[in-house]
Design a protein around this motif. Sequence first.
Motif, short mmCIF file in Angstrom:
data_model
loop_
_atom_site.label_atom_id
_atom_site.label_comp_id
_atom_site.label_asym_id
_atom_site.label_seq_id
_atom_site.Cartn_x
_atom_site.Cartn_y
_atom_site.Cartn_z
N UNK A 90 4.86 5.47 2.86
CA UNK A 90 4.21 6.78 2.99
C UNK A 90 5.06 7.79 2.23
N UNK A 91 4.40 8.52 1.35
CA UNK A 91 5.13 9.51 0.55
C UNK A 91 4.53 10.89 0.84
N UNK A 102 9.35 13.12 0.38
CA UNK A 102 10.16 12.28 1.26
C UNK A 102 9.39 10.99 1.52
N UNK A 103 10.09 9.88 1.42
CA UNK A 103 9.45 8.57 1.63
C UNK A 103 9.73 8.05 3.03
N UNK A 124 0.83 -1.20 0.00
CA UNK A 124 0.00 0.00 0.00
C UNK A 124 0.88 1.26 0.00
N UNK A 125 0.58 2.15 -0.90
CA UNK A 125 1.30 3.42 -0.96
C UNK A 125 0.31 4.52 -0.58
N UNK A 126 0.65 5.30 0.44
CA UNK A 126 -0.25 6.36 0.88
C UNK A 126 0.43 7.71 0.64
N UNK A 127 -0.30 8.60 0.01
CA UNK A 127 0.24 9.93 -0.26
C UNK A 127 -0.24 10.94 0.77
#
Lengths: 127, 157
Positions: free
Chosen positions: B122-123, B113-114, B42-45
């Motif tokens: 989280x990005x 920033x990751x 999962x990638x959360x912006x």
Amino acid sequence: MNSKRVNEWKDIFAFAGEKEKIEHEADVLSYLIAQEIKRGLQQQNISSKEFARMIGTSPAYVTQVFRGDKRVNMVFLAKVVQKTKLRLSIQIREKSEAEPSLDEILEIREKRSKEPCKIYDFVSNWS
Amino acid sequence: MGKNAKKDIDRIKPSVNLSLRVALRLPEFEGSRSLDSLRGIQVIFYVDEAFESSLIELLQDRTILKKFKFVIDLIRSNKMNRDVYGSEKNSDKSKDVYAIKIRVKGNHRIYCKEFGFPGVRRIVLIRHVHKKKDNFNRELRSLVDTIGEYRYEFEES
């Protein structure tokens, strides 16, 4: 974030209409195909510049295709097949019932994030 | 003030901002169906609270917005390449700094920033720069090192 701002973001992210949604899908499909071509070329040690020369187009155009600024078209694909050793393998299939949708994936992730961390979480994240 | 406390303060460089910044979670959006099955981790912006208004203003341009959504969608499914999203590491400080590259109506970079967590990336979108050239000059190197030291409190909506 307040609800007004959340709605503002939802408006920004929403597609303006069916046409825009299809355009987005086309951009992604083209990009995925371009990445496969790029990978194939890298395996054969062919640079983008050399590839451009082989198919009789400009290096700038190839760069634009590879980064998704221009779409791959049928003539471009035909040139790949005619002028390089790469071949296309085409598969169009029905979405499998077992294949989870994005919502289902996110739901699984959400549930898992509330559980204590397991070793495979670290492995999948850091490998 | 004790001698040791004074020593600790002296060790803190004046340029380093140690305060927590706020990262606001962006809502999910409908992306490409071709990428759905590829979305594993999962990638959360998030957006840096101080950058939110500027980002909204930038995305009022439909051409830039279209490209932005395209890149975000690729990042969510880990299908991006360095031409659209890449590391901007200048030193160890900026090892987690990346940039979304938008080359329409100029040469735009959105610095991020990751933060890696188990099963989740989280990005945080932090800063927009309209680059004149593709070079990584002293000003940009300093910017990415500064961003690299940002720490966040993640605010879920």
